[in-house]
Write a protein that holds these residues in place. Structure first.
Motif, short mmCIF file in Angstrom:
data_model
loop_
_atom_site.label_atom_id
_atom_site.label_comp_id
_atom_site.label_asym_id
_atom_site.label_seq_id
_atom_site.Cartn_x
_atom_site.Cartn_y
_atom_site.Cartn_z
N CYS A 27 69.44 -5.24 39.45
CA CYS A 27 70.13 -5.73 38.43
C CYS A 27 69.61 -5.27 37.00
CB CYS A 27 70.50 -6.95 38.51
SG CYS A 27 71.57 -7.72 37.18
N ARG B 200 70.42 -4.36 32.73
CA ARG B 200 71.29 -4.66 31.83
C ARG B 200 71.45 -3.05 30.78
NH1 ARG B 200 70.59 -10.31 28.81
NH2 ARG B 200 72.53 -10.41 29.33
N GLU C 165 74.47 -5.02 34.94
CA GLU C 165 75.16 -5.87 33.99
C GLU C 165 75.43 -4.71 33.11
OE1 GLU C 165 75.05 -10.13 32.52
OE2 GLU C 165 73.13 -9.07 32.27
#
Length: 154
Positions: free
Chosen positions: A6, A8, A36
């Motif tokens: 994950c 950003r 994300e």
């Protein structure tokens, strides 16, 4: 591309053709399952008239769920206008785009940032200052600059 977990990924969005190109590039070439995506919009202090500017000027807006940004009253609350092609916004800052995009990298701990380049000529870049050049030099994460078509000389 193997999934790096994950991440950003910030994408600078000002509804210009080059920022839309950058958004498309990021979705097609960078973003992976589990990442994300944070769309970052910086409202110029010269054009913003919303009351939320005073409330969130230092830290930016709270992260806004995408479904809320489809509502006209939410857009108005943050001093934004609707754009049929780019409906997604997640974080709004008020001020100079150069500084606020670098602050966004720090505040949200972005793993990377994608930004469009307006293709200004050398003289305009010196006079107006290039947001993308500044962000590349000062952001603390990798920055990808997606070039658009050069600005017409007319």
């Amino acid at each position: 591309m193997a999934n790096a977990g994950c991440r950003r990924v910030g994408i600078a969005m000002d509804y210009s053709a080059t920022s839309k190109t950058a958004l498309g590039w990021a979705v097609n070439n960078l973003v992976e399952s589990g990442d994300e995506i944070i769309i970052i919009h910086v409202v110029s202090p010269k054009t913003d008239h919303s009351s939320n500017k005073q409330l969130f000027e230092d830290t930016g807006s709270p992260l806004i769920p995408l479904e809320e940004l489809r509502e006209a009253n939410v857009l108005k609350k943050y001093g934004l206008t609707h754009d049929a092609e780019a409906k997604v916004l997640a974080k709004i800052y008020w001020g100079d785009a150069r500084d606020k995009l670098c602050e966004a990298v720090e505040h949200m701990k972005l793993d990377s940032l994608v930004i469009g380049s307006r293709g200004l000529g050398a003289l305009k870049r010196v006079l107006l200052g290039s947001v993308s050049n500044y962000v590349v030099q000062n952001a603390t994460c990798p920055v990808t600059v997606v070039k658009g078509a050069p600005v017409s000389k007319h």
